[in-house]
Design an enzyme around this catalytic site. Structure first.
Site, short mmCIF file in Angstrom:
data_model
loop_
_atom_site.label_atom_id
_atom_site.label_comp_id
_atom_site.label_asym_id
_atom_site.label_seq_id
_atom_site.Cartn_x
_atom_site.Cartn_y
_atom_site.Cartn_z
CB CYS A 1 -43.34 7.85 -38.50
SG CYS A 1 -42.18 9.13 -39.03
CB CYS A 2 -42.49 8.49 -43.19
SG CYS A 2 -40.86 9.09 -42.75
#
Length: 264
Positions: free
Chosen positions: A106-107
């Site tokens: 996600c990042c």
């Protein structure tokens, strides 16, 4: 060998005032630990497809390699979730602090690593490519058409590389960085020159995505979403044309508009 990207599960869906039992598809989240020269380098959370391309592109974007020939051997053990890489050279001291990192789906990485390593590897684009508005719109339409798994799950990021007219390849992954690394690995493995190519991306152009495009070496990045302020600053500094909000026959050019020619 690639594992299944999608899995099915029985769920309860609320629709039109009723609870209905049905089957839904969802994406596989797969941890792949990359060992380089016998040392754990990073664990990448990814979709388990095109994993050799992912490893090659990831190592190149981290500055561990500059070309595929620097990899002496690469073995994927997808049953245990490991990629074993042997390089023709030592990694060097600058990678000592970066080992055993977890790259989440996600990042991106920590701000420290981003400024210490990523910005140093990014290249100022020397691309001479020019595009018409029609080409810009057609490339985004092409990416959306190719994004079959996103239509099934809504859970994957999509990216493609093009010369403005033809898609060379597209990749999908649960992690937005991974989709770009897979494309980078694809180009390195096939020795495809990228200077005058375009990246088409389904997600927001963040500073990390812009730096990823700069490391790959393209001169133009397209997205259906808007870029961040730091991404625009970096795009101007690195001579990259960033185009966003491509939808309904229009788009915004945020940096280096000279590559877009209004005449068809």
């Amino acid at each position: 060998m690639n594992k299944d990207v999608l899995q099915g599960q029985s769920i309860i869906r609320y629709e039109e005032g009723q609870l209905i039992q049905t089957t839904d598809s969802y994406v596989t989240e797969f941890p792949l630990t990359i060992n380089v020269n016998g040392t754990e380098f990073a664990t990448v959370i990814c979709s388990p497809t095109h994993m050799e391309e992912l490893v090659v592109g990831f190592l190149a974007s981290e500055g561990a390699i500059y070309k595929k020939e620097e990899i002496k051997s690469l073995q994927i053990d997808d049953s245990k979730g490991f990629a074993h890489v042997e390089l023709t050279k030592d990694l060097g001291d600058r990678f000592e602090y970066s080992t055993k990192r977890m790259i989440a789906s996600c990042c991106g990485k920590s701000r420290e690593f981003y400024f210490h390593n990523d910005a140093a590897i990014a290249k100022t684009s020397m691309s001479k490519i020019t595009l018409t508005p029609k080409q810009v719109l057609n490339m985004m339409t092409g990416l959306q058409t190719a994004s079959t798994l996103f239509k099934q799950t809504g859970g994957l990021h999509n990216a493609a590389i093009s010369d403005g007219d033809e898609f060379f390849e597209h990749r999908q992954d649960i992690g937005r960085h991974n989709a770009l690394d897979k494309l980078y690995g694809f180009c390195l493995e096939r020795r495809i020159p990228v200077r005058n190519k375009v990246l088409i991306f389904s997600g927001r152009i963040s500073s990390e995505i812009l730096l990823k495009a700069a490391k790959i070496g393209v001169g133009v990045i397209l997205s259906k979403s808007a870029p961040t302020t730091l991404a625009i600053t970096l795009a101007n500094d690195l001579n990259i044309t960033a185009i966003g909000f491509i939808r309904d026959g229009s788009f915004n050019i945020y940096s280096h508009p000279e590559r877009i020619k209004a005449t068809e």
